[in-house]
Design a protein around this motif. Structure first.
Motif, mmCIF file in Angstrom:
data_model
loop_
_atom_site.group_PDB
_atom_site.id
_atom_site.type_symbol
_atom_site.label_atom_id
_atom_site.label_comp_id
_atom_site.label_asym_id
_atom_site.label_seq_id
_atom_site.Cartn_x
_atom_site.Cartn_y
_atom_site.Cartn_z
ATOM 1 N N LEU A 29 45.634 45.956 40.300
ATOM 2 C CA LEU A 29 45.247 46.951 41.292
ATOM 3 C C LEU A 29 43.792 47.387 41.100
ATOM 4 O O LEU A 29 43.300 47.426 39.965
ATOM 5 C CB LEU A 29 46.161 48.182 41.186
ATOM 6 N N PRO A 30 43.110 47.773 42.191
ATOM 7 C CA PRO A 30 41.697 48.196 42.105
ATOM 8 C C PRO A 30 41.586 49.663 41.683
ATOM 9 O O PRO A 30 41.188 50.521 42.465
ATOM 10 C CB PRO A 30 41.199 47.988 43.540
ATOM 11 N N LEU A 31 41.915 49.921 40.417
ATOM 12 C CA LEU A 31 41.947 51.294 39.922
ATOM 13 C C LEU A 31 40.722 51.665 39.108
ATOM 14 O O LEU A 31 40.466 52.844 38.873
ATOM 15 C CB LEU A 31 43.202 51.511 39.056
ATOM 16 N N ASN A 32 39.978 50.671 38.629
ATOM 17 C CA ASN A 32 38.862 50.954 37.732
ATOM 18 C C ASN A 32 37.768 49.916 37.929
ATOM 19 O O ASN A 32 37.968 48.895 38.590
ATOM 20 C CB ASN A 32 39.341 50.983 36.267
ATOM 21 N N CYS B 251 35.292 48.061 46.525
ATOM 22 C CA CYS B 251 35.640 46.944 45.639
ATOM 23 C C CYS B 251 34.710 45.757 45.848
ATOM 24 O O CYS B 251 34.236 45.144 44.878
ATOM 25 C CB CYS B 251 37.085 46.506 45.888
ATOM 26 N N GLU B 252 34.429 45.426 47.103
ATOM 27 C CA GLU B 252 33.539 44.300 47.391
ATOM 28 C C GLU B 252 32.127 44.589 46.907
ATOM 29 O O GLU B 252 31.445 43.697 46.367
ATOM 30 C CB GLU B 252 33.554 43.991 48.884
ATOM 31 N N HIS B 253 31.687 45.821 47.081
ATOM 32 C CA HIS B 253 30.360 46.214 46.603
ATOM 33 C C HIS B 253 30.256 46.025 45.090
ATOM 34 O O HIS B 253 29.288 45.431 44.589
ATOM 35 C CB HIS B 253 30.088 47.667 46.975
ATOM 36 N N VAL B 254 31.260 46.513 44.348
ATOM 37 C CA VAL B 254 31.236 46.401 42.887
ATOM 38 C C VAL B 254 31.364 44.936 42.456
ATOM 39 O O VAL B 254 30.670 44.482 41.535
ATOM 40 C CB VAL B 254 32.372 47.252 42.268
ATOM 41 N N ALA B 255 32.230 44.180 43.128
ATOM 42 C CA ALA B 255 32.399 42.764 42.784
ATOM 43 C C ALA B 255 31.089 42.001 42.952
ATOM 44 O O ALA B 255 30.739 41.151 42.117
ATOM 45 C CB ALA B 255 33.496 42.150 43.640
ATOM 46 N N PRO C 123 38.581 48.858 49.936
ATOM 47 C CA PRO C 123 38.121 47.463 49.943
ATOM 48 C C PRO C 123 36.601 47.346 49.980
ATOM 49 O O PRO C 123 36.026 46.465 49.335
ATOM 50 C CB PRO C 123 38.763 46.890 51.207
ATOM 51 N N ALA C 124 35.951 48.223 50.722
ATOM 52 C CA ALA C 124 34.482 48.164 50.816
ATOM 53 C C ALA C 124 33.835 48.436 49.462
ATOM 54 O O ALA C 124 32.883 47.759 49.060
ATOM 55 C CB ALA C 124 33.984 49.160 51.859
ATOM 56 N N GLN D 236 35.850 44.034 39.912
ATOM 57 C CA GLN D 236 35.100 42.779 39.934
ATOM 58 C C GLN D 236 35.963 41.610 40.403
ATOM 59 O O GLN D 236 35.435 40.572 40.820
ATOM 60 C CB GLN D 236 34.531 42.470 38.552
ATOM 61 N N PHE D 237 37.304 41.766 40.330
ATOM 62 C CA PHE D 237 38.213 40.682 40.709
ATOM 63 C C PHE D 237 38.652 40.760 42.173
ATOM 64 O O PHE D 237 39.478 39.962 42.620
ATOM 65 C CB PHE D 237 39.438 40.699 39.786
#
Length: 270
Positions: free
Chosen positions: A128-131, A218-222, A215-216, A136-137
């Motif tokens: 999950l995108p918690l941290n 998450c994509e920025h951090v990835a 999602p936005a 990054q995944f």
């Protein structure tokens, strides 16, 4: 090819293999040092020229792996060099040969059975995108359903299909797999994946409402991770720091020659 060109190519090949052996043995020992090993199970491989790869001998614990006891295997599963005489894990060949054959961009494949990784592999929602580690995944991870111990070569096609173009794969109800453009890349990605899993389980254990990144975001951090890993200060700098944990001379300043890199293998590696 002229004689001097052939000689240079041969020396370069020998240098590349020596570095691959050093780094691969170091990755095994770092996995053990960080508690990410599983007895004599699991495996890490590094690509060599000529459709060959290096992998651990079956029966050695990760802390026992050294550059000179790694096993050389070809794409057909034939053992070309085995200093220990122990052979290799058949499941290891299934998994690693699949990725090396399908993904020429991958230089290293790392498979682990950590408690946190296996636990997350059992969750229906997965990672999950918690941290920050986990973000990054985002859209950069595949999921492969469990089919039993990986002894059937027919599974290879399905495994690489689920990996796709990603560098990370959740082997559901089994464990985790990371790939890398170098040994250091695969190791650092696995450690971030393990920390992501540990943090997720710790957060879930509180029973509190979890905050998920959009999602936005998450994509920025990835993409930030992608850029950093591709930069001169990215993977290489972090990997040299890891080598120093093992007493290997690997200064933070970039070494400029292959001969200098070869000299970084210390006595503790033999």
């Amino acid at each position: 090819m002229k004689a001097n060109e052939h000689e240079h190519s041969s020396r370069q090949g020998a240098s590349d293999e020596s570095i691959a052996r050093r780094d691969l043995a170091a990755a095994y020992r770092l996995m053990a040092l960080d508690g990410m090993d599983d007895g004599i199970s699991t495996h890490i491989s590094a690509r060599l020229t000529g459709e060959r790869f290096l992998i651990n001998a079956l029966g050695l614990r990760f802390e026992e792996v050294r550059p000179d006891n790694l096993v050389t295997v070809d794409a057909s599963g034939d053992i070309l060099d085995d200093p220990t005489g122990l052979g290799i894990n058949p499941a290891g060949f299934t998994i690693h040969s699949a990725v090396h054959a399908a993904r020429p961009d991958v230089e290293c494949v790392l498979h682990a059975h950590t408690v946190a990784g296996v636990a997350v592999s059992c969750l229906d929602e997965g990672l999950l995108p918690l941290n920050q580690w986990a973000m990054q995944f985002h859209h950069r991870i595949g999921y492969h359903p469990y089919e039993g111990i990986a002894l059937e070569l027919a599974e290879r096609d399905r495994l690489v299909a689920h990996l796709g173009s990603h560098m990370t794969l959740v082997l559901q109800q089994h464990g985790m797999l990371t790939c890398g453009t170098s040994v250091g890349d695969a190791f650092l990605r696995m450690r971030d994946l393990e920390r992501s899993c540990q943090a997720q389980l710790a957060a879930q254990a509180t029973g509190q409402i979890l905050t998920r990144a959009t999602p936005a975001l998450c994509e920025h951090v990835a993409r930030q991770y992608d850029r950093w890993n591709a930069s001169a200060q990215g993977i290489d700098l972090a990997w040299r720091a890891e080598l120093r944990r093992l007493g290997i001379t690997a200064p933070a300043a970039q070494m400029t020659s292959s001969s200098a890199l070869l000299e970084t293998t210390c006595a503790s590696q033999h």
